[in-house]
Design a protein around this motif. Structure first.
Motif, PDB file in Angstrom:
ATOM      1  N   THR A  72       0.837  -1.197   0.000  1.00  0.00           N
ATOM      2  CA  THR A  72       0.000   0.000   0.000  1.00  0.00           C
ATOM      3  C   THR A  72       0.872   1.247   0.000  1.00  0.00           C
ATOM      4  O   THR A  72       2.033   1.218   0.410  1.00  0.00           O
ATOM      5  CB  THR A  72      -0.933   0.022   1.218  1.00  0.00           C
ATOM      6  N   ASP A  73       0.296   2.344  -0.446  1.00  0.00           N
ATOM      7  CA  ASP A  73       1.011   3.614  -0.499  1.00  0.00           C
ATOM      8  C   ASP A  73       0.010   4.746  -0.337  1.00  0.00           C
ATOM      9  O   ASP A  73      -1.207   4.529  -0.422  1.00  0.00           O
ATOM     10  CB  ASP A  73       1.779   3.748  -1.821  1.00  0.00           C
ATOM     11  N   LYS A  90       0.761  -1.882 -13.016  1.00  0.00           N
ATOM     12  CA  LYS A  90       0.521  -0.722 -13.875  1.00  0.00           C
ATOM     13  C   LYS A  90       0.568   0.598 -13.123  1.00  0.00           C
ATOM     14  O   LYS A  90       0.613   1.661 -13.754  1.00  0.00           O
ATOM     15  CB  LYS A  90      -0.837  -0.868 -14.563  1.00  0.00           C
ATOM     16  N   GLY A  91       0.543   0.563 -11.821  1.00  0.00           N
ATOM     17  CA  GLY A  91       0.541   1.795 -11.039  1.00  0.00           C
ATOM     18  C   GLY A  91      -0.213   1.607  -9.738  1.00  0.00           C
ATOM     19  O   GLY A  91      -0.457   0.479  -9.299  1.00  0.00           O
ATOM     20  N   TYR A 118       4.135   4.783  -8.695  1.00  0.00           N
ATOM     21  CA  TYR A 118       3.932   3.939  -7.522  1.00  0.00           C
ATOM     22  C   TYR A 118       3.701   2.471  -7.891  1.00  0.00           C
ATOM     23  O   TYR A 118       3.193   1.709  -7.074  1.00  0.00           O
ATOM     24  CB  TYR A 118       2.731   4.447  -6.717  1.00  0.00           C
ATOM     25  N   ARG A 119       4.076   2.074  -9.103  1.00  0.00           N
ATOM     26  CA  ARG A 119       3.806   0.703  -9.525  1.00  0.00           C
ATOM     27  C   ARG A 119       4.630  -0.305  -8.722  1.00  0.00           C
ATOM     28  O   ARG A 119       5.615   0.033  -8.085  1.00  0.00           O
ATOM     29  CB  ARG A 119       4.052   0.537 -11.023  1.00  0.00           C
ATOM     30  N   LEU A 120       4.214  -1.553  -8.814  1.00  0.00           N
ATOM     31  CA  LEU A 120       4.791  -2.644  -8.027  1.00  0.00           C
ATOM     32  C   LEU A 120       6.239  -2.905  -8.440  1.00  0.00           C
ATOM     33  O   LEU A 120       6.571  -2.887  -9.628  1.00  0.00           O
ATOM     34  CB  LEU A 120       3.950  -3.903  -8.242  1.00  0.00           C
ATOM     35  N   THR A 121       7.099  -3.147  -7.444  1.00  0.00           N
ATOM     36  CA  THR A 121       8.508  -3.438  -7.690  1.00  0.00           C
ATOM     37  C   THR A 121       8.926  -4.674  -6.885  1.00  0.00           C
ATOM     38  O   THR A 121       8.204  -5.129  -5.993  1.00  0.00           O
ATOM     39  CB  THR A 121       9.406  -2.249  -7.300  1.00  0.00           C
ATOM     40  N   ALA A 122      10.103  -5.183  -7.195  1.00  0.00           N
ATOM     41  CA  ALA A 122      10.616  -6.360  -6.482  1.00  0.00           C
ATOM     42  C   ALA A 122      10.916  -6.040  -5.019  1.00  0.00           C
ATOM     43  O   ALA A 122      10.813  -6.907  -4.152  1.00  0.00           O
ATOM     44  CB  ALA A 122      11.873  -6.877  -7.178  1.00  0.00           C
ATOM     45  N   ILE A 123      11.283  -4.788  -4.724  1.00  0.00           N
ATOM     46  CA  ILE A 123      11.579  -4.404  -3.350  1.00  0.00           C
ATOM     47  C   ILE A 123      10.342  -4.536  -2.473  1.00  0.00           C
ATOM     48  O   ILE A 123      10.444  -4.826  -1.272  1.00  0.00           O
ATOM     49  CB  ILE A 123      12.137  -2.963  -3.321  1.00  0.00           C
ATOM     50  N   ASP A 124       9.161  -4.334  -3.058  1.00  0.00           N
ATOM     51  CA  ASP A 124       7.926  -4.470  -2.277  1.00  0.00           C
ATOM     52  C   ASP A 124       7.783  -5.882  -1.722  1.00  0.00           C
ATOM     53  O   ASP A 124       7.338  -6.074  -0.580  1.00  0.00           O
ATOM     54  CB  ASP A 124       6.719  -4.118  -3.140  1.00  0.00           C
ATOM     55  N   PHE A 125       8.148  -6.884  -2.511  1.00  0.00           N
ATOM     56  CA  PHE A 125       8.056  -8.272  -2.049  1.00  0.00           C
ATOM     57  C   PHE A 125       9.091  -8.561  -0.965  1.00  0.00           C
ATOM     58  O   PHE A 125       8.828  -9.337  -0.038  1.00  0.00           O
ATOM     59  CB  PHE A 125       8.237  -9.229  -3.222  1.00  0.00           C
TER      60      PHE A 125
END
Length: 217
Positions: A72-73, A90-91, A118-125
């Motif tokens: 979330t952001d 996609k954002g 704000y799209r999904l990145t590997a760091i989020d995981f």
């Protein structure tokens, strides 16, 4: 029964200060909710079958909340409203976008471009897995959880593991958070949300500082 009750807090109370520090790396609301309900759900560590199911249920729910909160952001829109959303490939998918708000994703290309940042990145995981692991370590270090699922006195090796596990998890998680920092200001975290475009915000701050220095006394 008295000996069992006296044996459990030995490792649990030693791990308590370290577990409190782990809570700083987790969503505040989730940690507070868990700490508020776990004494009642676990009957202060003296669990019957119903208490075990309720304790396990709250652990699962809070674990999912910690995991999903990393995706979330939030940001402050041009209209001054605080928007929350969840990251997608996609954002950012905004939760609280209403018709009369200033955010117009369908018709405004600038808003669509801004949400793509704000799209999904590997760091989020990476952060999601760390948050999940930290919460499980913190939950298992709780006296109520240990008394509910591990009522028998543990040996010295188990006590040593349960005492030092929160410290080790905190060190590893802090190192991962430093190596892979994130700018997300998700739901439940106490950090200040992003105010739209970060570059424009910094430029406006620099311009304001120059005007203050240039103004006569």
């Amino acid at each position: 029964m008295a000996s069992t009750k006296a044996a459990i807090p030995k490792s649990a109370h030693k791990a308590l200060p370290v577990s409190a520090n782990l809570a700083n790396l987790l969503p505040t609301g989730t940690v507070f909710a868990f700490q508020a309900v776990i004494p009642s759900f676990s009957n202060n560590g003296r669990c019957e079958l119903a208490h075990k199911y309720m304790t396990l249920g709250i652990i699962i729910i809070c674990s999912l909340a910690c995991f999903l909160s990393s995706f979330t952001d939030s940001f402050v829109g041009k209209d001054g409203k605080l928007y929350y959303g969840i990251a997608t490939p996609k954002g950012l998918y905004v939760f609280n976008d209403e018709y009369e708000d200033g955010l117009d994703v369908e018709n405004d290309p600038e808003d669509r471009k801004m949400l793509k940042k704000y799209r999904l990145t590997a760091i989020d995981f990476v952060h999601a897995c760390c948050s999940l692991t930290l919460f499980l370590v913190m939950a298992c270090s709780s006296f109520d959880v240990q008394g509910c699922f591990f009522p028998e006195p543990a040996g010295p090796n188990a006590d040593a593991v349960m005492t030092n596990l929160p410290l080790l998890a905190g060190i590893l998680a802090s190192a991962l958070f430093m190596l892979f920092p994130t700018k997300r200001r998700g739901i439940g975290y106490a950090d200040k949300p992003d105010c739209g475009d970060r570059k424009e915000e910094k430029q406006s701050q620099k311009t304001g500082d120059k005007d203050i220095l240039a103004s006569p006394k």
